[in-house]
Design a protein around this motif. Structure first.
Motif, mmCIF file in Angstrom:
data_model
loop_
_atom_site.group_PDB
_atom_site.id
_atom_site.type_symbol
_atom_site.label_atom_id
_atom_site.label_comp_id
_atom_site.label_asym_id
_atom_site.label_seq_id
_atom_site.Cartn_x
_atom_site.Cartn_y
_atom_site.Cartn_z
ATOM 1 N N VAL A 196 -18.980 -3.136 17.423
ATOM 2 C CA VAL A 196 -18.445 -4.471 17.599
ATOM 3 C C VAL A 196 -16.886 -4.213 17.139
ATOM 4 C CG1 VAL A 196 -18.348 -6.787 16.731
ATOM 5 C CG2 VAL A 196 -20.287 -5.487 16.869
ATOM 6 N N VAL A 197 -16.098 -4.430 18.114
ATOM 7 C CA VAL A 197 -14.761 -4.019 18.117
ATOM 8 C C VAL A 197 -13.918 -5.441 17.888
ATOM 9 C CG1 VAL A 197 -12.536 -2.848 18.965
ATOM 10 C CG2 VAL A 197 -14.750 -1.996 19.406
ATOM 11 N N ARG A 198 -12.893 -5.346 16.721
ATOM 12 C CA ARG A 198 -11.870 -6.576 16.779
ATOM 13 C C ARG A 198 -10.686 -6.281 17.729
ATOM 14 N NH1 ARG A 198 -8.448 -7.695 11.338
ATOM 15 N NH2 ARG A 198 -8.184 -9.979 11.682
ATOM 16 N N GLU A 199 -10.713 -7.056 18.763
ATOM 17 C CA GLU A 199 -9.695 -7.102 19.686
ATOM 18 C C GLU A 199 -8.650 -8.194 19.695
ATOM 19 O OE1 GLU A 199 -11.892 -6.259 23.100
ATOM 20 O OE2 GLU A 199 -12.178 -4.286 22.806
ATOM 21 N N THR A 200 -8.561 -8.933 18.599
ATOM 22 C CA THR A 200 -7.597 -10.014 18.494
ATOM 23 C C THR A 200 -6.302 -9.460 18.585
ATOM 24 O OG1 THR A 200 -9.097 -10.820 16.864
ATOM 25 C CG2 THR A 200 -7.264 -12.272 17.071
ATOM 26 N N PRO A 201 -5.406 -10.181 19.380
ATOM 27 C CA PRO A 201 -4.061 -9.906 19.574
ATOM 28 C C PRO A 201 -3.476 -10.051 18.254
ATOM 29 C CG PRO A 201 -4.760 -11.246 21.332
ATOM 30 C CD PRO A 201 -5.891 -11.321 20.445
ATOM 31 N N GLY A 202 -2.470 -9.181 17.750
ATOM 32 C CA GLY A 202 -1.558 -9.277 16.694
ATOM 33 C C GLY A 202 -2.541 -8.889 15.406
ATOM 34 N N LYS A 203 -3.626 -8.390 15.519
ATOM 35 C CA LYS A 203 -4.457 -7.915 14.363
ATOM 36 C C LYS A 203 -4.808 -6.535 14.622
ATOM 37 C CE LYS A 203 -4.891 -11.983 12.167
ATOM 38 N NZ LYS A 203 -4.193 -12.186 10.956
ATOM 39 N N GLU A 204 -5.007 -5.836 13.513
ATOM 40 C CA GLU A 204 -5.320 -4.567 13.596
ATOM 41 C C GLU A 204 -6.467 -4.328 14.082
ATOM 42 O OE1 GLU A 204 -5.962 -0.803 10.543
ATOM 43 O OE2 GLU A 204 -5.438 -2.794 9.756
ATOM 44 N N ARG A 205 -6.650 -3.073 15.174
ATOM 45 C CA ARG A 205 -8.142 -2.975 15.700
ATOM 46 C C ARG A 205 -8.954 -2.372 14.713
ATOM 47 N NH1 ARG A 205 -9.344 -2.374 21.410
ATOM 48 N NH2 ARG A 205 -10.882 -1.082 21.724
ATOM 49 N N THR A 206 -10.157 -2.805 14.482
ATOM 50 C CA THR A 206 -11.172 -2.257 13.456
ATOM 51 C C THR A 206 -12.429 -2.425 14.267
ATOM 52 O OG1 THR A 206 -11.131 -4.442 12.194
ATOM 53 C CG2 THR A 206 -9.625 -2.315 11.428
ATOM 54 N N GLU A 207 -13.538 -1.827 13.579
ATOM 55 C CA GLU A 207 -15.008 -2.040 14.010
ATOM 56 C C GLU A 207 -15.727 -1.885 12.988
ATOM 57 O OE1 GLU A 207 -15.790 2.419 15.635
ATOM 58 O OE2 GLU A 207 -14.423 0.967 16.771
ATOM 59 N N PHE A 208 -17.186 -2.534 13.324
ATOM 60 C CA PHE A 208 -18.200 -2.018 12.827
ATOM 61 C C PHE A 208 -19.270 -1.822 13.566
ATOM 62 C CE2 PHE A 208 -18.941 -6.720 13.350
ATOM 63 C CZ PHE A 208 -20.301 -6.805 13.612
ATOM 64 N N TYR A 209 -20.428 -1.447 13.030
ATOM 65 C CA TYR A 209 -21.697 -1.037 14.177
ATOM 66 C C TYR A 209 -22.746 -2.260 13.922
ATOM 67 C CZ TYR A 209 -18.857 3.251 14.513
ATOM 68 O OH TYR A 209 -17.792 4.032 14.324
ATOM 69 N N ILE A 210 -23.568 -2.131 15.004
ATOM 70 C CA ILE A 210 -24.984 -2.743 15.121
ATOM 71 C C ILE A 210 -26.019 -1.681 15.199
ATOM 72 C CG2 ILE A 210 -26.585 -4.449 15.946
ATOM 73 C CD1 ILE A 210 -24.173 -6.349 16.254
ATOM 74 N N SER A 211 -26.985 -1.482 14.280
ATOM 75 C CA SER A 211 -27.890 -0.556 14.544
ATOM 76 C C SER A 211 -29.506 -1.351 14.950
ATOM 77 C CB SER A 211 -28.307 0.577 13.565
ATOM 78 O OG SER A 211 -28.998 -0.134 12.273
ATOM 79 N N ILE A 212 -30.133 -0.702 15.925
ATOM 80 C CA ILE A 212 -31.165 -1.465 16.232
ATOM 81 C C ILE A 212 -32.438 -0.496 16.361
ATOM 82 C CG2 ILE A 212 -32.183 -2.558 17.995
ATOM 83 C CD1 ILE A 212 -29.667 -3.344 19.253
#
Length: 564
Positions: A446-462
């Motif tokens: 799950v990737v943060r793609e908000t303009p003007g914000k640092e691109r970061t992410e977390f994961y979902i495991s199933i």
């Protein structure tokens, strides 16, 4: 004339909701007749802008069946009904030519196919534009209009006399309609002909019922261009009852008072415990938005109800949690797609962005409970769980969070997955985006793609859902713990058993039990008879995919005595 009477007090009716707690509940009613006879399925509401069908089917649930049985699905596509649109992602009535698994509509199609598997005939209730005529008369009456018709895929199909059944029904209908311009017409789409003008019908539900299940199937279409909704519902109900008589059912329909205006009165919505009244409501930025409702009058139509925030027009807050991390201007109440009320939101506590010293903290809902995940962290889910991406704590704007491999909307695939109900189903995601975690379990970014914000992410495991054991209790309250072995045939003493509990690696409410293809609830009783087999099937509540099945065979009387 159509016989109208009140149902007998002894009428056997069973109501059950598939996909309960999701954004696409499927309410089903079984009506069991006093005498044996065929089981026929009637369905409305597969397309949300066709009002007559779901009102007609809902009224049919109150009928009295003397011979035969009914399976009634009044609102096959509740999300589209609430938005009064033909479809949300894809046309549900074009998802029956094969097994699809892309959107919620495909899960509904899976359950509907299951229900038709228990029927010996099918009637589909629709509302089409204009008036069907086999020859062009004008823009409202021509071969491309569907209204005021009984639709079949073939006159005769493998010995099934569809045209004869429908023509007898049409003659009865038209004999009681004074306005000849509103008469019904037989519409044979000749679906299986090479030169058919209607090839899209090969994907329809009536075609599936006829071709794949081998049962008689037809559609009853009234016209959208007839403005008297009550009149249309009555005619569609008459047509349905006449067709049910053709199938061999003996039934009566109670008299009803159809409201002149479907204004949704009789339902009160509470926001954070306070009634939603007037033109505005005050909410606190960053605080939960608790939504509930209660019916204030008895309604024969038992409508679908929703509360929508204007920034999430397809997320019903009556069945989904919400934290007001970002502002939205309006709350709206809809009943069967009709706007009952709306209120402008006055916001308190608006703040600038808080510093993200150690990186952002993501807020998600897992099965209705909040989960906070740091950047680079992992949300642990079980197959079939429900996930909603809410946003980032302390952020002042609508964040864009993109679950890679998941398509929230076929209409607008912008990469914004905030505010959509996501079912943890790896087969529903694009395989190329699947990652393998250190434990070998499937996971997704799950990737943060908000303009003007640092691109970061977390994961979902199933992780796959597993059933380990069942707790069954005989009527004398003696509990037995049964190890679950998929496909096993197990000998048990003939008795009535209560399905008390299940041991699995997830929540019990995410498993839906069936006994001999009839859904039951946890805590209900089922019978195992001597010398007979009872099949217990478990399905995912949210996807309808089977988790497994066991067969319980009742030992016969002599064997029971020897074992004692």
């Amino acid at each position: 004339m159509l016989c109208l009477a009140f149902p007998a007090a002894a009428q056997q009716v069973r109501n059950y909701t598939f996909f309960e707690g999701t954004q696409y509940p499927l309410r089903v009613t079984w009506v069991f007749g006093d005498e044996p006879g065929p089981t026929i399925m009637v369905q409305g509401g597969i397309q949300g802008d066709e009002l007559s069908g779901f009102f007609t089917a809902q009224l049919l649930t109150r009928c009295n069946v003397r011979k035969g049985n009914l399976i009634i699905v009044p609102r096959a596509n509740e999300p589209s009904i609430l938005r009064r649109t033909r479809q949300i992602n894809v046309d549900l009535n074009r998802r029956f030519d094969k097994e699809y698994n892309s959107f919620y509509e495909d899960r509904l199609a899976r359950a509907i196919r299951f229900l038709i598997g228990g029927a010996e005939g099918f009637i589909h209730l629709h509302e089409g534009s204009g008036f069907y005529n086999p020859k062009y008369v004008n823009t409202l009456r021509n071969p491309n209009r569907y209204g005021q018709s009984l639709i079949i895929d073939a006159a005769v199909y493998k010995g099934i006399q569809l045209a004869e059944m429908c023509e007898r029904t049409i003659n009865k209908l038209n004999s009681e309609i004074n306005n000849k311009s509103y008469w019904f017409t037989l519409f044979n789409t000749k679906t299986f002909a090479k030169a058919t003008q209607y090839p899209e019908m090969l994907k329809s539900l009536t075609c599936y019922a006829l071709h794949e299940r081998g049962i008689p199937a037809m559609a009853v279409e009234v016209s959208k261009d007839i403005m008297d909704l009550g009149w249309k519902v009555r005619q569609q109900l008459r047509a349905t009852v006449y067709l049910l008589h053709e199938f061999g059912l003996d039934l009566e329909v109670p008299e009803f008072s159809f409201p002149k205006s479907q204004n949704g009165q009789g339902f009160e919505v509470l926001i954070n415990g306070k009634p939603l009244r007037g033109k505005s409501i005050e909410l606190v930025r960053g605080a939960p938005v608790s939504t509930s409702g209660k019916t204030t009058v008895d309604s024969e139509l038992e409508p679908a109800v929703a509360v929508f925030a204007s920034d999430r027009p397809n997320l019903n807050l009556l069945t989904a949690p919400r934290m007001a991390l970002s502002q939205f201007p309006v709350l709206e109440v809809r009943i069967d797609g009709n706007r009952q009320a709306s209120a402008n939101v006055r916001w308190k506590g608006s703040k600038p962005d808080l510093p993200e010293v150690n990186g952002p903290v993501f807020l998600c809902w897992l099965n209705g409970q909040p989960r906070f995940i740091s950047a680079g962290g992992t949300l642990q889910a079980v197959e079939g769980d429900q996930i909603i991406l809410e946003g980032i704590l302390g952020s002042s704007k609508e964040e864009i969070l993109n679950l890679k491999g998941f398509v929230a909307s076929v209409m607008v695939n912008s990469g914004q997955d905030v505010g959509h109900e996501i079912i943890a189903d790896p087969s529903n995601f694009m395989e190329k985006y699947m990652l393998k975690g250190p434990d070998g379990i499937s996971r997704y970014r799950v990737v943060r793609e908000t303009p003007g914000k640092e691109r970061t992410e977390f994961y979902i495991s199933i992780v796959p859902r597993e059933i380990k054991a069942l707790e069954l209790a005989a009527e004398e309250d003696r509990s037995d713990f049964v190890n679950w072995t998929d496909g096993e045939v197990r000998q048990v003493s003939p008795d009535s058993y209560v399905l008390k509990d299940v041991w699995s690696n997830g929540e019990r409410c995410k498993i839906q039990p069936f006994v001999d293809n009839i859904p039951i609830s946890w805590g209900e009783t089922f019978d195992v008879k001597a010398g007979k087999e009872t099949v217990l099937t478990m399905r995912h509540t949210t996807t309808f995919v089977p988790v497994g099945r066991m067969v319980f065979r009742g030992t016969d009387y002599l064997q029971s005595k020897l074992e004692q």
